[in-house]
Design an enzyme around this catalytic site. Structure first.
Site, PDB file in Angstrom:
ATOM      1  N   ARG A 103       0.854  -1.185   0.000  1.00  0.00           N
ATOM      2  CA  ARG A 103       0.000   0.000   0.000  1.00  0.00           C
ATOM      3  C   ARG A 103       0.886   1.229   0.000  1.00  0.00           C
ATOM      4  NH1 ARG A 103      -4.290   1.339   4.708  1.00  0.00           N
ATOM      5  NH2 ARG A 103      -2.405   1.846   5.830  1.00  0.00           N
ATOM      6  N   THR A 107      -0.795   7.640  -0.981  1.00  0.00           N
ATOM      7  CA  THR A 107      -2.120   7.561  -1.623  1.00  0.00           C
ATOM      8  C   THR A 107      -3.010   6.493  -0.995  1.00  0.00           C
ATOM      9  OG1 THR A 107      -1.375   5.896  -3.208  1.00  0.00           O
ATOM     10  CG2 THR A 107      -1.057   8.207  -3.832  1.00  0.00           C
ATOM     11  N   ASP A 199       1.314  -1.962  12.328  1.00  0.00           N
ATOM     12  CA  ASP A 199       1.700  -2.434  10.989  1.00  0.00           C
ATOM     13  C   ASP A 199       2.064  -3.909  11.082  1.00  0.00           C
ATOM     14  OD1 ASP A 199       3.465  -3.135   8.731  1.00  0.00           O
ATOM     15  OD2 ASP A 199       3.117  -1.050   8.165  1.00  0.00           O
ATOM     16  N   ASP A 202       5.530  -5.065   9.658  1.00  0.00           N
ATOM     17  CA  ASP A 202       6.646  -4.634  10.505  1.00  0.00           C
ATOM     18  C   ASP A 202       6.719  -5.457  11.788  1.00  0.00           C
ATOM     19  OD1 ASP A 202       7.426  -2.759   8.676  1.00  0.00           O
ATOM     20  OD2 ASP A 202       6.509  -1.050   9.709  1.00  0.00           O
TER      21      ASP A 202
HETATM   22  O1  LIG Z   1      -6.568  -2.674   3.008  1.00  0.00           O
HETATM   23  P1  LIG Z   1      -5.411  -1.794   2.669  1.00  0.00           P
HETATM   24  O2  LIG Z   1      -5.692  -0.347   2.925  1.00  0.00           O
HETATM   25  O3  LIG Z   1      -4.894  -2.035   1.272  1.00  0.00           O
HETATM   26  O4  LIG Z   1      -4.240  -2.118   3.706  1.00  0.00           O
HETATM   27  C1  LIG Z   1      -3.908  -3.414   4.097  1.00  0.00           C
HETATM   28  C2  LIG Z   1      -2.581  -3.810   3.541  1.00  0.00           C
HETATM   29  O5  LIG Z   1      -1.539  -3.071   4.208  1.00  0.00           O
HETATM   30  C3  LIG Z   1      -0.610  -3.989   4.763  1.00  0.00           C
HETATM   31  O6  LIG Z   1       0.407  -4.272   3.874  1.00  0.00           O
HETATM   32  P2  LIG Z   1       1.591  -3.218   3.573  1.00  0.00           P
HETATM   33  O7  LIG Z   1       1.196  -2.303   2.469  1.00  0.00           O
HETATM   34  O8  LIG Z   1       2.016  -2.588   4.846  1.00  0.00           O
HETATM   35  O9  LIG Z   1       2.723  -4.137   2.993  1.00  0.00           O
HETATM   36  P3  LIG Z   1       3.671  -5.137   3.787  1.00  0.00           P
HETATM   37  O10 LIG Z   1       2.836  -6.319   4.145  1.00  0.00           O
HETATM   38  O11 LIG Z   1       4.720  -5.445   2.791  1.00  0.00           O
HETATM   39  O12 LIG Z   1       4.182  -4.426   5.003  1.00  0.00           O
HETATM   40  C4  LIG Z   1      -1.448  -5.201   5.052  1.00  0.00           C
HETATM   41  O13 LIG Z   1      -0.698  -6.372   5.252  1.00  0.00           O
HETATM   42  C5  LIG Z   1      -2.343  -5.279   3.840  1.00  0.00           C
HETATM   43  O14 LIG Z   1      -1.768  -5.917   2.733  1.00  0.00           O
HETATM   44  O1  LIG Z   2      -3.682  -1.010  10.474  1.00  0.00           O
HETATM   45  C1  LIG Z   2      -3.084  -1.370   9.445  1.00  0.00           C
HETATM   46  C2  LIG Z   2      -3.483  -0.959   8.153  1.00  0.00           C
HETATM   47  C3  LIG Z   2      -2.786  -1.403   7.081  1.00  0.00           C
HETATM   48  N1  LIG Z   2      -1.746  -2.235   7.240  1.00  0.00           N
HETATM   49  C4  LIG Z   2      -1.346  -2.639   8.484  1.00  0.00           C
HETATM   50  O2  LIG Z   2      -0.389  -3.418   8.604  1.00  0.00           O
HETATM   51  N2  LIG Z   2      -2.036  -2.203   9.549  1.00  0.00           N
HETATM   52 MG   LIG Z   3       3.272  -3.093   6.179  1.00  0.00          MG
END
Ligand SMILES: O=P(O)(O)OC[C@H]1O[C@H](OP(=O)(O)OP(=O)(O)O)[C@H](O)[C@@H]1O
Ligand SMILES: O=c1cc[nH]c(=O)[nH]1
Ligand SMILES: [Mg+2]
Length: 208
Positions: A103, A107, A199, A202
C-alpha cells in the site's frame, strides 16, 4: 456488510495478545500462526467428504475422508506470509501462491509487484490471506489478479478488518466470502485500523 466473524474464545484470546504493543516479534509470529490455524479450521468446516473403507487392527469400517477438493493458499506479501504455516500444517496438500501488493503510504492505493500461482489455479478453491483489511484496496487488487488468471472460487481470510475494507471487497467482489477474527472501529488519517495492531508486516518481520 457480508462478513463472517470467527469469534472462538481461543482466537479472541490470542488476538488480544497479538494486539498488545508489548508483544514482541517472536511471540507475534507464533500467535499469528496459531490463530491462522484456528481460523482455517472454521473456514474448512464445510469441505466435502467421501466414504472410504479403512482396515483397523480389528476389522474394516466405513470412514470419511476429504473428497480431494484442491485448495490453494495465497498470502498477500509481506504480512500474509505470517499466516501461511498455520494453514498448511492443517492442510498439507494445499499449494501456495504468492501475490505481492503493498500500500502506497501517501495515496493508500495498492501497488502490485509480484504474482506466482499454482498452474491449476482455476480448479482450486483459493484462500487469500492477509492479517489486515484496512481500506480493502490491497485485498481487492489481489482478488482482481487471481480472477484475471482464471480463479473462480475465492475466500478472503483476514485477522482484523475495518468496516471500510469489508465494504470495498463486498462491493468489488460480491462472490468472495470474507472471514475475519474482528471488525474494528475505523481507519485513522494514515489509513491504520483503530484500535488494530499496528503495521502487521513490521511486527512480523521486525522492520520499521
Ligand atoms: O486494506 P489496505 O488499505 O490495502 O491495507 C492493508 C494492507 O496493508 C498492509 O500491507 P503493507 O502495504 O504494509 O505491505 P507489507 O505487508 O509489505 O508491510 C497489510 O498487510 C495489507 O496488505
Ligand atoms: O492497520 C493497518 C493498516 C494497514 N496495514 C497494516 O499493517 N495495519
Ligand atoms: Mg506493512
Amino acid at each position: 456488510m457480508q462478513v463472517k466473524i470467527i469469534d472462538h474464545p481461543l482466537i479472541q484470546h490470542k488476538l488480544s495478545l497479538i494486539r498488545d504493543v508489548k508483544t514482541g516479534t517472536k511471540e507475534f509470529r507464533e500467535l499469528l500462526e496459531e490463530v491462522s490455524m484456528l481460523m482455517a479450521f472454521e473456514i474448512t468446516r464445510n469441505m466435502p467428504l467421501e466414504e472410504t473403507v479403512v482396515e483397523t487392527p480389528l476389522t474394516t469400517c466405513k470412514c470419511q475422508v476429504l473428497s480431494g477438493k484442491k485448495i490453494g493458499v495465497v498470502p498477500i506479501l509481506r504480512a500474509g506470509l505470517g499466516m501461511v504455516n498455520g494453514i498448511v500444517k492443517l492442510i498439507p496438500a494445499a499449494k501456495v501462491g504468492h501475490i505481492g501488493v503493498y500500500r502506497d503510504h501517501e495515496t493508500l492505493k495498492p501497488v502490485e509487484y509480484y504474482c506466482k500461482l499454482p498452474t491449476d489455479v482455476a480448479e482450486r478453491e483459493l484462500i487469500v490471506i492477509d492479517p489486515m483489511l484496512a481500506t480493502g484496496g490491497s485485498s481487492a487488487a489481489a482478488i482482481d489478479m487471481l480472477k484475471a488468471r482464471g480463479a473462480k472460487q475465492i475466500k478472503l481470510m483476514c485477522l482484523v478488518a475495518a468496516p471500510e475494507g469489508i465494504k470495498t471487497v463486498n462491493d468489488s467482489h460480491p462472490d468472495v466470502e470474507v472471514y475475519v477474527a474482528a471488525v474494528d472501529s475505523h481507519l485513522n488519517e494514515q489509513g491504520y485500523i483503530v484500535p488494530g495492531l499496528g503495521d502487521a508486516g513490521d511486527r512480523i518481520f521486525g522492520t520499521k
